[in-house]
Design a protein around this motif. Structure first.
Motif: not given
Length: 289
Positions: A269-272, A155-162, A14-18
Motif C-alpha cells: 500500500r505504501g509503494f502504491l 515479477h512476484a506481483s505479476a505471478l500473483l496477479r495472473e 488490490h495493492v500489488l496488482n495496481p
C-alpha cells in the motif's frame, strides 16, 4: 493451513496488482516496445503478457485473455512474431518496469530494506501458486526471477496477479458473462475502467458495448435506464464473482500466513500510494462515465 481474516488475500492483491500495472500506462513502455519492433499502440495492453506464452497464435491469446476482441488480437498475432520475438517483448516490458518503478518510487524506495522485504514476502506467497488451468500464471512462472529487489517484487506481483486472474476468468465463465458483459458489469461497480478506456484497449466498438448493456438489463443485472447502475441482483453477482475468485486464489496467501499477508499489504500500500502521487495512472482511468 493458516486461517486468514476475511478477504485478506483480496486486499493484498488490490495493492500489488495496481503497482504492477503501472508499466502499461508508462511512457517508457511504448519506447521499449518500439525498440524491439512493436510500434502499434493498440497492442500494448496485451502483447507484453501474451509474449510470455511464446509465439502462439491469436486463438490462444484470445482464449487466455477472455475479454479482448479476437479481431484485435488477430490483426497483430502471429504477424508480430515475424518482426520481433516473444523474448524481445518480454525483455522490453521488464526494462520498462524498471524505469517506471524507479521514476515513480524514487531511489530511496527502490533501494530500501522495505522493498527487499516486500519482494521476499511476495515471492514466498507465489510459491503456493499452481500451474494447472492457469495459463497466464504458468507462462509468467516460466520467466526468471530478476535479481534486483524492485523487479523481483514486480515479477512476484505479476505471478500473483495472473494466478488470481486465471481463476477469475473461470468464475466469469461460470457466471455466464461474455467478454463485453464482464467488462460492462465491472465498470458498473465504479471500480473498473471507464468505457472509453475499455473501448480503446480491448478492441470493442460502442455498438458492442451498448448491446452488452442491453443484455445485462434484460437479465436484471443493470438498472433499466440511466447511467450504468447495478441492480441488487447485479451487486450480488459481482460480489459472488469476487468470493469465488478468493476461494480459487486462497493458496498463496494461506501459504504466506496472516502476519505475512498483513505485512505485505502494508508495504505494498505504501509503494502504491507513492506511485499514485507521482502520477502513475491517468486521472480518468476508473469510474462509470
Amino acid at each position: 493451513m493458516t486461517s486468514l481474516p476475511a478477504r485478506a488475500g483480496r486486499r493484498c492483491h488490490h495493492v500489488l496488482n495496481p503497482l504492477y500495472s503501472t508499466v502499461y500506462f508508462s511512457p517508457d513502455y511504448p519506447r521499449e516496445l518500439a525498440d524491439v519492433g512493436v510500434h502499434d499502440r493498440e497492442t500494448h495492453f496485451f502483447i507484453g503478457r501474451a509474449a510470455t506464452l511464446g509465439a502462439v497464435g491469436p486463438g490462444v491469446v484470445t482464449a487466455t485473455f477472455y475479454n479482448y476482441n479476437h479481431e484485435l488480437v488477430a490483426r497483430h498475432v502471429p504477424a508480430l512474431w515475424r518482426t520481433t520475438t516473444p523474448e524481445a517483448v518480454v525483455g522490453a516490458r521488464l526494462r520498462a518496469a524498471d524505469t517506471t518503478l524507479r521514476r515513480l518510487l524514487g531511489d530511496d524506495v527502490i533501494k530500501s530494506d522495505a522493498m527487499a522485504e516486500a519482494a521476499g514476502l511476495a515471492l514466498r506467497a507465489a510459491e503456493a501458486c499452481t500451474r494447472h488451468a492457469r495459463p497466464l500464471y504458468a507462462a509468467q512462472a516460466d520467466q526468471p526471477v530478476p535479481a534486483e529487489p524492485h523487479l523481483a517484487y514486480w515479477h512476484a506481483s505479476a505471478l500473483l496477479r495472473e494466478h488470481r486472474g486465471d481463476g477469475h476468468l473461470l468464475a466469469l465463465l461460470d457466471a455466464e458473462l461474455d467478454q463485453v458483459e464482464a467488462l460492462v458489469s465491472h465498470t458498473a461497480t465504479g471500480k473498473g475502467m471507464r468505457p472509453h478506456w475499455v473501448l480503446a484497449t480491448r478492441g470493442w466498438g460502442r455498438a458492442d458495448w451498448d448491446a452488452a448493456v442491453e443484455r445485462l438489463r434484460g437479465r436484471g443485472i443493470l438498472a433499466s435506464e440511466g447511467e450504468l447502475t447495478l441492480t441488487e441482483a447485479g451487486e450480488a453477482l459481482r460480489a459472488d464473482l469476487e468470493e469465488r475468485t478468493d476461494r480459487l486464489d486462497a493458496a498463496p496467501y494461506e501459504h504466506l500466513g496472516a502476519e505475512g499477508v498483513e505485512r505485505l499489504t502494508e508495504l505494498g500500500r505504501g509503494f502504491l500510494m507513492t506511485a499514485v502521487a507521482a502520477g502513475g495512472f491517468p486521472a480518468d482511468l476508473t469510474g462509470k462515465g
